[in-house]
Design an enzyme around this catalytic site. Structure first.
Site, PDB file in Angstrom:
ATOM      1  N   ASP A  31      14.482   5.326   0.249  1.00 12.06           N
ATOM      2  CA  ASP A  31      13.166   5.839  -0.124  1.00 12.06           C
ATOM      3  C   ASP A  31      12.907   7.145   0.625  1.00 12.06           C
ATOM      4  OD1 ASP A  31      10.434   4.356  -1.468  1.00 12.06           O
ATOM      5  OD2 ASP A  31      10.138   6.155  -0.243  1.00 12.06           O
ATOM      6  N   ASN A  87       5.937  -3.372  -6.453  1.00 21.52           N
ATOM      7  CA  ASN A  87       4.568  -2.986  -6.766  1.00 21.52           C
ATOM      8  C   ASN A  87       4.424  -3.018  -8.282  1.00 21.52           C
ATOM      9  OD1 ASN A  87       3.930  -2.539  -4.056  1.00 21.52           O
ATOM     10  ND2 ASN A  87       4.687  -0.445  -4.117  1.00 21.52           N
ATOM     11  N   GLN A  94       1.841   1.031  -7.567  1.00 24.59           N
ATOM     12  CA  GLN A  94       3.014   1.494  -8.319  1.00 24.59           C
ATOM     13  C   GLN A  94       2.775   2.922  -8.804  1.00 24.59           C
ATOM     14  OE1 GLN A  94       4.216  -0.903 -11.714  1.00 24.59           O
ATOM     15  NE2 GLN A  94       6.143   0.203 -11.932  1.00 24.59           N
ATOM     16  N   VAL A  96       5.849   4.865  -9.867  1.00 23.36           N
ATOM     17  CA  VAL A  96       6.981   5.177 -10.750  1.00 23.36           C
ATOM     18  C   VAL A  96       7.158   3.980 -11.694  1.00 23.36           C
ATOM     19  CG1 VAL A  96       9.431   5.732 -10.890  1.00 23.36           C
ATOM     20  CG2 VAL A  96       8.082   6.583  -8.955  1.00 23.36           C
ATOM     21  N   HIS A 100      11.556  -0.974 -10.028  1.00 27.97           N
ATOM     22  CA  HIS A 100      12.363  -0.824  -8.810  1.00 27.97           C
ATOM     23  C   HIS A 100      11.831  -1.776  -7.763  1.00 27.97           C
ATOM     24  CE1 HIS A 100       8.900   1.813  -8.579  1.00 27.97           C
ATOM     25  NE2 HIS A 100       8.907   1.600  -7.266  1.00 27.97           N
ATOM     26  N   HIS A 102      11.432  -2.429  -3.628  1.00 32.70           N
ATOM     27  CA  HIS A 102      11.523  -1.893  -2.272  1.00 32.70           C
ATOM     28  C   HIS A 102      12.216  -2.939  -1.406  1.00 32.70           C
ATOM     29  CE1 HIS A 102       8.396   1.331  -2.861  1.00 32.70           C
ATOM     30  NE2 HIS A 102       8.076   0.520  -3.855  1.00 32.70           N
TER      31      HIS A 102
HETATM   32  P1  AMP Z   1       6.114   2.686  -6.140  1.00 32.17           P
HETATM   33  O1  AMP Z   1       4.945   3.339  -5.466  1.00 32.17           O
HETATM   34  O2  AMP Z   1       6.242   1.221  -5.882  1.00 32.17           O
HETATM   35  O3  AMP Z   1       6.167   3.053  -7.608  1.00 32.17           O
HETATM   36  O4  AMP Z   1       7.392   3.306  -5.434  1.00 32.17           O
HETATM   37  C1  AMP Z   1       7.922   4.564  -5.727  1.00 32.17           C
HETATM   38  C2  AMP Z   1       8.703   4.969  -4.519  1.00 32.17           C
HETATM   39  O5  AMP Z   1       9.605   5.993  -4.885  1.00 32.17           O
HETATM   40  C3  AMP Z   1       7.845   5.499  -3.358  1.00 32.17           C
HETATM   41  O6  AMP Z   1       8.015   4.683  -2.213  1.00 32.17           O
HETATM   42  C4  AMP Z   1       8.375   6.921  -3.157  1.00 32.17           C
HETATM   43  O7  AMP Z   1       8.421   7.285  -1.792  1.00 32.17           O
HETATM   44  C5  AMP Z   1       9.765   6.823  -3.773  1.00 32.17           C
HETATM   45  N1  AMP Z   1      10.300   8.090  -4.241  1.00 32.17           N
HETATM   46  C6  AMP Z   1       9.680   9.001  -5.040  1.00 32.17           C
HETATM   47  N2  AMP Z   1      10.490  10.060  -5.270  1.00 32.17           N
HETATM   48  C7  AMP Z   1      11.649   9.804  -4.605  1.00 32.17           C
HETATM   49  C8  AMP Z   1      12.883  10.511  -4.442  1.00 32.17           C
HETATM   50  N3  AMP Z   1      13.084  11.709  -5.003  1.00 32.17           N
HETATM   51  N4  AMP Z   1      13.851   9.944  -3.688  1.00 32.17           N
HETATM   52  C9  AMP Z   1      13.654   8.731  -3.109  1.00 32.17           C
HETATM   53  N5  AMP Z   1      12.525   8.013  -3.223  1.00 32.17           N
HETATM   54  C10 AMP Z   1      11.523   8.542  -3.955  1.00 32.17           C
END
Ligand code: AMP
Length: 115
Positions: A31, A87, A94, A96, A100, A102
């Site tokens: 992350d 999430n 959430q 993205v 996925h 964590h």
């Molecule tokens: P969520 O908030 O559960 O959708 O998690 C999305 C996660 O993706 C967050 O913890 C971000 O820090 C992570 N994230 C976003 N862009 C990148 C990236 N380019 N490389 C690695 N992690 C990322």
């Protein structure tokens, strides 16, 4: 068609990130904003499913593959114990909408519960 997700773009090499492990249908990265000493993401290669509820209903074997990959990267990058957080929905943090998990490991405290 909507834009590819950030994780699809990482998988294609369009955004820099090291793929630290992969299986046939899933991959793992660090992350970019870690909330724990070890904070990894395990992600299906396809962005077909937006969240874990859709994934569990549509492809439970792929969900099991993600859990197995989480176990494997937690063993490789920490002591093998880990928290697995999906999430689900904007209200839960959430951001993205390409499912996925964590993987949080190392010395954890309550502030890391949100992923
Ligand atoms: P969520 O908030 O559960 O959708 O998690 C999305 C996660 O993706 C967050 O913890 C971000 O820090 C992570 N994230 C976003 N862009 C990148 C990236 N380019 N490389 C690695 N992690 C990322």
């Amino acid at each position: 068609m909507s834009e590819p997700s950030v994780f699809t773009r990482i998988l294609k090499g369009e955004i820099p990130s090291e793929i630290i492990a992969e299986t046939e249908n899933a991959f793992a990265i660090r992350d970019i904003a870690p909330k724990a000493p070890v904070h990894l993401l395990v992600i299906p290669k396809s962005e077909q499913y937006r969240n874990v509820v859709e994934l569990a209903a549509g492809d439970p074997e792929l969900l099991a593959e993600l859990v197995a990959l989480a176990n494997s990267v937690a063993a490789a990058h920490s002591d093998g114990d880990f928290r697995l957080i999906f999430n689900t929905g904007p209200g839960a943090g959430q951001t993205v909408f390409h499912v996925h998990a964590h993987v949080l490991a190392g010395v954890l405290d309550e502030s890391s519960l949100g992923g």
